[in-house]
Write an enzyme that holds these catalytic residues in place. Structure first.
Site, PDB file in Angstrom:
ATOM      1  N   GLY A   1      -3.004 -25.784  20.040  1.00 39.94           N
ATOM      2  CA  GLY A   1      -1.629 -25.441  19.656  1.00 39.94           C
ATOM      3  C   GLY A   1      -1.476 -23.929  19.771  1.00 39.94           C
TER       4      GLY A   1
ATOM      5  N   ASP B   1       4.339 -23.619  24.765  1.00 36.36           N
ATOM      6  CA  ASP B   1       3.130 -22.801  24.878  1.00 36.36           C
ATOM      7  C   ASP B   1       3.414 -21.442  25.497  1.00 36.36           C
ATOM      8  OD1 ASP B   1       2.081 -25.731  24.816  1.00 36.36           O
ATOM      9  OD2 ASP B   1       0.437 -24.411  24.212  1.00 36.36           O
TER      10      ASP B   1
ATOM     11  N   LYS C   1       3.272 -29.100  26.768  1.00 41.13           N
ATOM     12  CA  LYS C   1       2.357 -30.195  27.108  1.00 41.13           C
ATOM     13  C   LYS C   1       2.925 -31.085  28.208  1.00 41.13           C
ATOM     14  CE  LYS C   1      -0.929 -30.688  25.888  1.00 41.13           C
ATOM     15  NZ  LYS C   1      -2.085 -30.149  26.644  1.00 41.13           N
TER      16      LYS C   1
END
Ligand code: MRU
Length: 368
Positions: free
Chosen positions: A55, A249, A260
């Protein structure tokens, strides 16, 4: 957030021993809740690489603590600063897509390079790592505060029938320090007694949705249902999704979102069904140096065994089984890019903005 009724964060400095960083090992969740120690800069690299922690915000904080530990290790080195620089390069390389990693390492090194001697480097590194942690914690909290209003509006419109939120991967508190990004508005809404229900994409190949998001929502008592990754479009066509909220991200200065793998397909389906698609992210996830996500972001390619195998628990034993012909070729891209035009809005710690360069730069005072 709560684990078996007790409040936890994902990573913290041991109060009685500042050379010991403690963290929740996410490799074994939801089958086992295990707290482990990070004792060296090498541990920090390994934890990020093997996804004991993962994460974007959490990777950044883990890296920051890793550099602090490298400073402690440097007491044993002839050339302390060279050693710290080497460890920084190694840690920064552990995973390429989440910009929080580079952001945290660069911030740490800037402080360290400005220090007069090693003892000052250690003090500054400790202080900066804790500062980054606190900033991530606050950012997640504020994302919840702003995102709550989106959920409240839908709930008012639905006359208090549950708001159905679809999320992908784990952009929960496990991916951050606490609260999460995508989940932070959901936890806030739930705590305010707004009826919510979360569709949790399982998120092959590592199943962060099924394993981590479902677990943390369950621990907090948030109603949720795990679905296979391909179910989202069908649920949207049936009117069973009111809003999609994912994490990020790396988001470019014009609002393209790397997240993702599979996020892009959810954004496409959401657009086709007129469903709002929001991305929740702290400013540490914005890469102000790049405009377009196409070609300018390194997309991590991960071990092919993640696709070939499936990991699960049989009794108390964690096992992997082969799920395809042994010799079939496999590809395993970890992330994809959702273009800004498919993003309804960005939920940040400073407020909700459109995925537009002008709004992003203004909100974060990056006037050029
Ligand atoms: O490969 P992972 O598990 O680190 O990927 C995580 C995600 O894609 C999350 O959505 C992202 O980091 C958002 S962080 C709150």
């Amino acid at each position: 957030m709560l684990v078996n009724g007790k409040s936890y964060q994902t990573i913290w400095m041991d109060e009685s021993d500042e050379t010991r960083i403690r963290y929740i090992n996410q490799q074994v969740l939801p089958f086992e809740f295990r707290i482990e120690d990070m004792l060296s800069s090498k541990d920090s690299f390994d934890m990020i690489k093997t996804m004991k922690v993962r994460g974007a915000p959490l990777i950044g904080v883990t890296a920051a603590f890793g550099i602090y530990l490298a400073c402690l290790e440097a007491r044993q080195q002839h050339e302390p600063l060279d050693y710290i620089r080497e460890q920084a390069v190694l840690i920064k390389d552990a995973r390429p897509t989440a910009v929080n990693l580079a952001y945290a390492v660069d911030r740490m090194m800037e402080k360290i390079e400005k220090s007069a001697d090693l003892e000052q480097m250690i003090r500054n590194a400790r202080e900066e790592a804790l500062k980054i942690l606190k900033e991530e914690l606050n950012a997640s909290y504020m994302i919840g505060e702003h995102g709550l209003e989106l959920i409240r509006k839908i709930s008012d419109r639905k006359k208090d029938k549950p708001v159905n939120i679809l999320t992908h991967c784990n952009a929960g508190w496990l991916a951050c320090i606490d609260y999460g990004t995508a989940t932070s508005p959901i936890y806030r809404a739930f705590d305010e007694k707004i009826p919510v229900h979360v569709w949790v994409d399982e998120t092959r190949p590592r199943n962060q949705g099924a394993r981590l998001t479902a677990w943390e929502l369950g621990q907090h008592g948030v109603p949720h249902t795990v679905i296979v990754d391909n179910a989202g479009g069908h649920l949207m066509q049936k009117g069973l999704v009111d809003i999609v909220i994912t994490g990020s991200d790396r988001t470019t200065r014009r609002g393209d979102v790397a997240n993702k793998i599979g996020t892009y397909l959810k954004a496409l389906a959401a657009r086709d069904n007129d469903i709002p698609f929001y991305v929740a992210l702290p400013s540490s996830t914005i890469d102000f140096t790049i405009v377009s996500g196409m070609g300018e972001i390194t997309i991590e390619e991960r071990d092919k065994d993640e696709v070939r195998m499936m990991e699960g628990s049989s009794g108390s034993i964690l096992q992997s089984v082969l799920i395809m012909p042994e010799d079939s070729p496999v590809s395993n891209y970890g992330f994809d890019i959702t273009p800004a035009r498919l993003v309804t809005g960005l939920i940040t710690e400073k407020g909700i903005i459109k995925a537009l360069e002008s709004e992003i730069m203004k909100m974060f005072e990056r006037v050029e």
